[in-house]
Design a protein around this motif. Structure first.
Motif, PDB file in Angstrom:
ATOM      1  N   ASP A  59       0.935  -0.956   0.027  1.00 21.77           N
ATOM      2  CA  ASP A  59       0.397   0.019  -0.275  1.00 21.77           C
ATOM      3  C   ASP A  59       0.936   1.298  -0.045  1.00 21.77           C
ATOM      4  OD1 ASP A  59       0.851  -0.863   2.758  1.00 21.77           O
ATOM      5  OD2 ASP A  59      -1.057   0.667   3.442  1.00 21.77           O
ATOM      6  N   GLU A  60       2.197   1.105   0.115  1.00 25.56           N
ATOM      7  CA  GLU A  60       3.165   2.155   0.081  1.00 25.56           C
ATOM      8  C   GLU A  60       3.952   2.430  -1.336  1.00 25.56           C
ATOM      9  OE1 GLU A  60       5.758   3.009   4.092  1.00 25.56           O
ATOM     10  OE2 GLU A  60       5.206   0.618   3.663  1.00 25.56           O
ATOM     11  N   ILE A  61       3.262   1.542  -1.814  1.00 27.48           N
ATOM     12  CA  ILE A  61       4.131   2.197  -3.473  1.00 27.48           C
ATOM     13  C   ILE A  61       2.604   2.500  -4.118  1.00 27.48           C
ATOM     14  CG2 ILE A  61       4.930   0.780  -5.401  1.00 27.48           C
ATOM     15  CD1 ILE A  61       5.900  -1.469  -3.402  1.00 27.48           C
ATOM     16  N   ARG A  62       3.002   3.412  -5.529  1.00 27.20           N
ATOM     17  CA  ARG A  62       2.487   4.336  -5.912  1.00 27.20           C
ATOM     18  C   ARG A  62       2.578   4.403  -7.294  1.00 27.20           C
ATOM     19  NH1 ARG A  62       1.511   4.490  -1.112  1.00 27.20           N
ATOM     20  NH2 ARG A  62       1.522   6.583   0.403  1.00 27.20           N
ATOM     21  N   PHE A  63       1.573   3.975  -8.490  1.00 24.96           N
ATOM     22  CA  PHE A  63       1.879   3.906  -9.354  1.00 24.96           C
ATOM     23  C   PHE A  63       0.866   4.853  -9.953  1.00 24.96           C
ATOM     24  CE2 PHE A  63       1.872  -0.482  -7.693  1.00 24.96           C
ATOM     25  CZ  PHE A  63       2.561  -0.861  -8.904  1.00 24.96           C
ATOM     26  N   CYS A  64       0.843   5.432 -11.183  1.00 27.86           N
ATOM     27  CA  CYS A  64       0.796   6.408 -12.155  1.00 27.86           C
ATOM     28  C   CYS A  64       0.977   7.875 -10.912  1.00 27.86           C
ATOM     29  CB  CYS A  64      -1.105   5.939 -11.825  1.00 27.86           C
ATOM     30  SG  CYS A  64      -1.196   7.095 -13.835  1.00 27.86           S
ATOM     31  N   GLY A  65       2.322   8.358 -11.170  1.00 26.57           N
ATOM     32  CA  GLY A  65       2.872   9.052 -10.033  1.00 26.57           C
ATOM     33  C   GLY A  65       3.178   9.948 -11.416  1.00 26.57           C
ATOM     34  N   ASN A  66       3.230  10.250 -12.577  1.00 22.49           N
ATOM     35  CA  ASN A  66       3.909  10.803 -13.672  1.00 22.49           C
ATOM     36  C   ASN A  66       4.423  11.664 -13.414  1.00 22.49           C
ATOM     37  OD1 ASN A  66       1.049  10.624 -15.320  1.00 22.49           O
ATOM     38  ND2 ASN A  66      -0.017  11.888 -13.675  1.00 22.49           N
ATOM     39  N   ASP A  67       5.823  10.901 -12.707  1.00 19.40           N
ATOM     40  CA  ASP A  67       7.000  11.866 -12.260  1.00 19.40           C
ATOM     41  C   ASP A  67       8.288  11.795 -13.127  1.00 19.40           C
ATOM     42  OD1 ASP A  67       6.751   9.254 -10.834  1.00 19.40           O
ATOM     43  OD2 ASP A  67       8.116  10.127  -8.914  1.00 19.40           O
ATOM     44  N   THR A  68       7.972  10.175 -13.148  1.00 13.66           N
ATOM     45  CA  THR A  68       9.411   9.316 -15.008  1.00 13.66           C
ATOM     46  C   THR A  68       8.602   9.231 -15.688  1.00 13.66           C
ATOM     47  OG1 THR A  68       9.240   7.690 -13.507  1.00 13.66           O
ATOM     48  CG2 THR A  68      10.719   8.423 -12.225  1.00 13.66           C
ATOM     49  N   GLU A  69       9.505   8.945 -17.105  1.00 13.50           N
ATOM     50  CA  GLU A  69       9.014   7.914 -18.187  1.00 13.50           C
ATOM     51  C   GLU A  69       9.911   7.215 -18.782  1.00 13.50           C
ATOM     52  OE1 GLU A  69       8.155  10.792 -20.652  1.00 13.50           O
ATOM     53  OE2 GLU A  69       9.948  11.461 -21.293  1.00 13.50           O
ATOM     54  N   ILE A  70      10.412   5.714 -19.510  1.00 12.53           N
ATOM     55  CA  ILE A  70      10.943   5.284 -19.702  1.00 12.53           C
ATOM     56  C   ILE A  70      10.886   5.847 -21.584  1.00 12.53           C
ATOM     57  CG2 ILE A  70      11.581   3.833 -18.568  1.00 12.53           C
ATOM     58  CD1 ILE A  70      10.078   1.978 -20.281  1.00 12.53           C
ATOM     59  N   CYS A  71      11.910   6.235 -22.272  1.00 12.00           N
ATOM     60  CA  CYS A  71      13.040   6.838 -23.193  1.00 12.00           C
ATOM     61  C   CYS A  71      12.608   5.700 -24.794  1.00 12.00           C
ATOM     62  CB  CYS A  71      12.869   7.816 -23.565  1.00 12.00           C
ATOM     63  SG  CYS A  71      12.240   8.960 -22.056  1.00 12.00           S
ATOM     64  N   PHE A  72      11.820   6.056 -25.184  1.00  9.49           N
ATOM     65  CA  PHE A  72      12.352   5.226 -26.589  1.00  9.49           C
ATOM     66  C   PHE A  72      12.150   5.688 -28.034  1.00  9.49           C
ATOM     67  CE2 PHE A  72      10.241   2.040 -23.608  1.00  9.49           C
ATOM     68  CZ  PHE A  72      11.398   0.914 -23.836  1.00  9.49           C
ATOM     69  N   GLU A  73      13.471   5.440 -28.761  1.00  7.83           N
ATOM     70  CA  GLU A  73      12.985   6.230 -30.116  1.00  7.83           C
ATOM     71  C   GLU A  73      13.061   5.558 -31.107  1.00  7.83           C
ATOM     72  OE1 GLU A  73      16.760   8.415 -31.099  1.00  7.83           O
ATOM     73  OE2 GLU A  73      15.625  10.582 -29.965  1.00  7.83           O
ATOM     74  N   GLU A  74      11.839   5.704 -32.118  1.00  8.13           N
ATOM     75  CA  GLU A  74      11.986   4.831 -33.309  1.00  8.13           C
ATOM     76  C   GLU A  74      11.746   5.850 -34.572  1.00  8.13           C
ATOM     77  OE1 GLU A  74       9.683   2.563 -35.736  1.00  8.13           O
ATOM     78  OE2 GLU A  74       9.798   2.253 -33.763  1.00  8.13           O
ATOM     79  N   ASP A  75      12.339   4.860 -35.256  1.00  5.85           N
ATOM     80  CA  ASP A  75      12.973   4.791 -37.161  1.00  5.85           C
ATOM     81  C   ASP A  75      11.321   4.938 -38.029  1.00  5.85           C
ATOM     82  OD1 ASP A  75      15.527   5.137 -36.152  1.00  5.85           O
ATOM     83  OD2 ASP A  75      15.755   2.706 -36.475  1.00  5.85           O
ATOM     84  N   ASP A  76      10.760   4.571 -37.940  1.00  2.00           N
ATOM     85  CA  ASP A  76       9.516   4.447 -38.170  1.00  2.00           C
ATOM     86  C   ASP A  76       8.179   4.899 -37.595  1.00  2.00           C
ATOM     87  OD1 ASP A  76       7.443   4.624 -39.798  1.00  2.00           O
ATOM     88  OD2 ASP A  76       6.900   2.407 -40.088  1.00  2.00           O
ATOM     89  N   PHE A  77       8.411   6.430 -36.876  1.00  2.87           N
ATOM     90  CA  PHE A  77       7.498   6.566 -36.110  1.00  2.87           C
ATOM     91  C   PHE A  77       6.293   6.919 -37.029  1.00  2.87           C
ATOM     92  CE2 PHE A  77       5.391  10.250 -33.753  1.00  2.87           C
ATOM     93  CZ  PHE A  77       5.872  10.467 -32.923  1.00  2.87           C
ATOM     94  N   ASP A  78       6.128   7.037 -37.793  1.00  4.55           N
ATOM     95  CA  ASP A  78       4.855   7.285 -38.578  1.00  4.55           C
ATOM     96  C   ASP A  78       3.773   5.460 -38.531  1.00  4.55           C
ATOM     97  OD1 ASP A  78       4.553  10.130 -38.652  1.00  4.55           O
ATOM     98  OD2 ASP A  78       5.588   9.239 -41.083  1.00  4.55           O
TER      99      ASP A  78
END
Length: 155
Positions: A59-78
């Protein structure tokens, strides 16, 4: 010291493994039961073992905190955006938009509310600007990067 990887606590490991496989194309490279390492260096950990490691209640672990992200780059973005739209089950942080430096990105949540960013490959942003008729100098200024960076990515 050596950096290892980001580790995401998840409520349902199987659901998360399927999400990362289906949406981002990641594969399991090591499955230790309660901990799974995916290609790209992302690790998933069950909330039960994560709370044990932290010596905290679940119950002390929070999800959906909007405070971090993991990033990826995509060659075929569209193409990737079309894939997300076809899935129909994606919860977006925001729709596709273009950052001031010209990179198009989309952010969405994984099943546990972790933010995933997928951006256009920065090398392709350079090429897009150069192909539009911008000079190397104009591209560097637009992207807020050194001229050397643009020249190195123009090839």
């Amino acid at each position: 010291m050596k950096y290892q990887c980001p580790l995401l606590a998840v409520k349902d490991l199987e659901v998360s493994k399927q999400f990362y496989k289906e949406v981002l194309g990641l594969k399991v490279i090591l499955d230790c039961g309660a901990n799974v390492t995916l290609t790209g260096g992302v690790a998933l950990q069950t909330i039960e073992t994560w709370s044990e490691f932290l010596q905290k209640g679940q119950d002390e672990i929070r999800f959906c905190g909007n405070d971090t992200e993991i990033c990826f780059e995509e060659d075929d973005f569209d193409g990737f955006i079309k894939k997300l739209e076809a899935l129909g089950s994606i919860t977006y942080v925001h729709p596709v938009f273009e950052h001031r430096w010209g990179q198009r990105v989309v952010r969405f949540y994984d099943p546990d509310g972790h933010i995933i960013e997928v951006g256009e490959n920065m090398k392709l942003v350079c090429k897009r600007f150069l192909n539009s008729g911008m000079t190397v100098e104009e591209t560097a200024q637009r992207m807020d990067v050194p001229i050397k960076y643009v020249k190195a990515n123009a090839k």
